[in-house]
Design a protein around this motif. Structure first.
Motif, PDB file in Angstrom:
ATOM      1  N   THR A   5      13.945  29.978  68.484  1.00  0.00           N
ATOM      2  CA  THR A   5      14.636  29.245  69.582  1.00  0.00           C
ATOM      3  C   THR A   5      14.887  30.778  70.628  1.00  0.00           C
ATOM      4  O   THR A   5      14.797  31.859  70.304  1.00  0.00           O
ATOM      5  N   PRO A   6      14.913  30.229  72.064  1.00  0.00           N
ATOM      6  CA  PRO A   6      14.786  31.621  73.026  1.00  0.00           C
ATOM      7  C   PRO A   6      16.315  32.251  73.010  1.00  0.00           C
ATOM      8  O   PRO A   6      16.343  33.015  73.831  1.00  0.00           O
ATOM      9  N   LEU A   7      17.207  31.630  72.471  1.00  0.00           N
ATOM     10  CA  LEU A   7      18.668  32.236  72.593  1.00  0.00           C
ATOM     11  C   LEU A   7      18.709  33.228  71.685  1.00  0.00           C
ATOM     12  O   LEU A   7      18.336  33.004  70.568  1.00  0.00           O
ATOM     13  N   CYS A   8      19.630  34.306  72.098  1.00  0.00           N
ATOM     14  CA  CYS A   8      19.913  35.446  71.280  1.00  0.00           C
ATOM     15  C   CYS A   8      20.688  35.200  69.935  1.00  0.00           C
ATOM     16  O   CYS A   8      19.990  35.185  68.930  1.00  0.00           O
ATOM     17  N   ALA A   9      21.855  34.593  69.984  1.00  0.00           N
ATOM     18  CA  ALA A   9      22.621  34.440  68.984  1.00  0.00           C
ATOM     19  C   ALA A   9      22.091  33.355  67.791  1.00  0.00           C
ATOM     20  O   ALA A   9      21.813  33.775  66.630  1.00  0.00           O
ATOM     21  N   PRO A  10      21.559  32.270  68.306  1.00  0.00           N
ATOM     22  CA  PRO A  10      20.783  31.379  67.424  1.00  0.00           C
ATOM     23  C   PRO A  10      19.437  32.093  66.682  1.00  0.00           C
ATOM     24  O   PRO A  10      19.593  31.815  65.425  1.00  0.00           O
ATOM     25  N   SER A  11      19.118  32.782  67.401  1.00  0.00           N
ATOM     26  CA  SER A  11      17.630  33.306  66.802  1.00  0.00           C
ATOM     27  C   SER A  11      18.029  34.271  65.681  1.00  0.00           C
ATOM     28  O   SER A  11      17.497  34.375  64.857  1.00  0.00           O
ATOM     29  N   ARG A  12      18.991  35.241  66.108  1.00  0.00           N
ATOM     30  CA  ARG A  12      19.537  36.239  65.087  1.00  0.00           C
ATOM     31  C   ARG A  12      20.119  35.553  63.999  1.00  0.00           C
ATOM     32  O   ARG A  12      19.784  35.981  62.808  1.00  0.00           O
ATOM     33  N   SER A  13      20.768  34.484  64.317  1.00  0.00           N
ATOM     34  CA  SER A  13      21.526  33.806  63.009  1.00  0.00           C
ATOM     35  C   SER A  13      20.329  33.398  62.271  1.00  0.00           C
ATOM     36  O   SER A  13      20.324  33.204  60.946  1.00  0.00           O
ATOM     37  N   SER A  14      19.079  33.065  62.522  1.00  0.00           N
ATOM     38  CA  SER A  14      17.964  32.321  61.793  1.00  0.00           C
ATOM     39  C   SER A  14      17.640  33.469  61.066  1.00  0.00           C
ATOM     40  O   SER A  14      16.921  33.137  60.169  1.00  0.00           O
ATOM     41  N   VAL A  15      17.358  34.740  61.508  1.00  0.00           N
ATOM     42  CA  VAL A  15      16.921  35.867  60.979  1.00  0.00           C
ATOM     43  C   VAL A  15      17.669  36.192  59.625  1.00  0.00           C
ATOM     44  O   VAL A  15      17.310  36.433  58.554  1.00  0.00           O
ATOM     45  N   PHE A  16      18.886  36.212  60.009  1.00  0.00           N
ATOM     46  CA  PHE A  16      20.061  36.393  58.960  1.00  0.00           C
ATOM     47  C   PHE A  16      20.048  35.597  57.838  1.00  0.00           C
ATOM     48  O   PHE A  16      20.387  35.831  56.802  1.00  0.00           O
ATOM     49  N   SER A  17      19.876  34.219  58.167  1.00  0.00           N
ATOM     50  CA  SER A  17      20.303  33.397  56.977  1.00  0.00           C
ATOM     51  C   SER A  17      19.058  32.513  56.590  1.00  0.00           C
ATOM     52  O   SER A  17      18.836  32.054  55.597  1.00  0.00           O
ATOM     53  N   GLY A  18      17.532  32.934  57.205  1.00  0.00           N
ATOM     54  CA  GLY A  18      16.468  32.163  56.748  1.00  0.00           C
ATOM     55  C   GLY A  18      16.250  30.707  57.170  1.00  0.00           C
ATOM     56  O   GLY A  18      15.624  30.066  56.580  1.00  0.00           O
ATOM     57  N   ARG A  19      17.423  30.220  58.193  1.00  0.00           N
ATOM     58  CA  ARG A  19      17.264  28.883  58.245  1.00  0.00           C
ATOM     59  C   ARG A  19      17.309  28.477  60.068  1.00  0.00           C
ATOM     60  O   ARG A  19      17.489  29.422  60.712  1.00  0.00           O
ATOM     61  N   TYR A  20      16.678  27.376  60.176  1.00  0.00           N
ATOM     62  CA  TYR A  20      16.725  27.098  61.673  1.00  0.00           C
ATOM     63  C   TYR A  20      17.861  26.851  62.255  1.00  0.00           C
ATOM     64  O   TYR A  20      18.994  26.569  61.756  1.00  0.00           O
ATOM     65  N   ALA A  21      18.124  26.817  63.689  1.00  0.00           N
ATOM     66  CA  ALA A  21      19.402  26.638  64.112  1.00  0.00           C
ATOM     67  C   ALA A  21      20.221  25.653  63.852  1.00  0.00           C
ATOM     68  O   ALA A  21      21.273  25.346  63.811  1.00  0.00           O
ATOM     69  N   HIS A  22      19.523  24.472  63.622  1.00  0.00           N
ATOM     70  CA  HIS A  22      20.033  23.088  63.486  1.00  0.00           C
ATOM     71  C   HIS A  22      20.616  23.143  62.144  1.00  0.00           C
ATOM     72  O   HIS A  22      21.104  22.254  61.752  1.00  0.00           O
ATOM     73  N   ASN A  23      20.090  24.023  61.244  1.00  0.00           N
ATOM     74  CA  ASN A  23      20.608  23.760  59.960  1.00  0.00           C
ATOM     75  C   ASN A  23      21.710  25.013  59.790  1.00  0.00           C
ATOM     76  O   ASN A  23      22.642  24.654  58.863  1.00  0.00           O
ATOM     77  N   HIS A  24      21.639  25.821  60.342  1.00  0.00           N
ATOM     78  CA  HIS A  24      22.828  26.973  60.175  1.00  0.00           C
ATOM     79  C   HIS A  24      24.079  26.752  61.354  1.00  0.00           C
ATOM     80  O   HIS A  24      25.217  27.327  61.275  1.00  0.00           O
ATOM     81  N   GLY A  25      23.851  25.882  62.425  1.00  0.00           N
ATOM     82  CA  GLY A  25      24.890  25.341  63.001  1.00  0.00           C
ATOM     83  C   GLY A  25      25.162  26.432  64.313  1.00  0.00           C
ATOM     84  O   GLY A  25      26.063  25.863  65.463  1.00  0.00           O
ATOM     85  N   ASN A  28      24.080  27.677  70.183  1.00  0.00           N
ATOM     86  CA  ASN A  28      24.230  28.449  71.209  1.00  0.00           C
ATOM     87  C   ASN A  28      24.620  29.696  70.975  1.00  0.00           C
ATOM     88  O   ASN A  28      25.285  30.068  70.222  1.00  0.00           O
ATOM     89  N   ASN A  29      24.749  30.359  72.171  1.00  0.00           N
ATOM     90  CA  ASN A  29      25.164  31.821  72.204  1.00  0.00           C
ATOM     91  C   ASN A  29      26.766  32.055  72.037  1.00  0.00           C
ATOM     92  O   ASN A  29      27.142  32.959  71.599  1.00  0.00           O
ATOM     93  N   GLY A  30      27.500  30.953  72.039  1.00  0.00           N
ATOM     94  CA  GLY A  30      28.887  30.873  71.858  1.00  0.00           C
ATOM     95  C   GLY A  30      29.253  30.420  70.671  1.00  0.00           C
ATOM     96  O   GLY A  30      30.608  30.457  70.198  1.00  0.00           O
ATOM     97  N   ALA A  31      28.341  30.049  69.701  1.00  0.00           N
ATOM     98  CA  ALA A  31      28.668  29.454  68.400  1.00  0.00           C
ATOM     99  C   ALA A  31      28.304  30.199  67.268  1.00  0.00           C
ATOM    100  O   ALA A  31      27.956  29.743  66.215  1.00  0.00           O
TER     101      ALA A  31
END
Length: 67
Positions: A5-25, A28-31
């Motif tokens: 994903t091109p957004l910062c927080a979802p992309s970092r969350s994907s790296v931290f969790s190993g899951r896609y944004a639609h799986n870790h919730g 967007n940057n505010g979530a």
């Protein structure tokens, strides 16, 4: 490299969790709080006895008391 994903927080969350944004919730940057902090690579390393460090930007609204 590849970002799911091109957004910062979802992309970092994907790296931290190993899951896609639609799986870790974090869709967007505010979530940032929607990422379950108990299922991250950092948590698994801590449980295995490793000491980890934080340098630079992590996630907005990250609750350090649960890290």
């Amino acid at each position: 490299g590849h970002a799911t994903t091109p957004l910062c927080a979802p992309s970092r969350s994907s790296v931290f969790s190993g899951r896609y944004a639609h799986n870790h919730g974090g869709r967007n940057n505010g979530a940032s709080r929607s990422l379950d902090q108990h299922t991250t690579l950092q948590r698994y390393l801590k449980q295995a006895g490793y000491r980890t460090g934080l340098f630079g930007k992590y996630l907005n609204s990250w609750d350090l008391s649960e890290a």
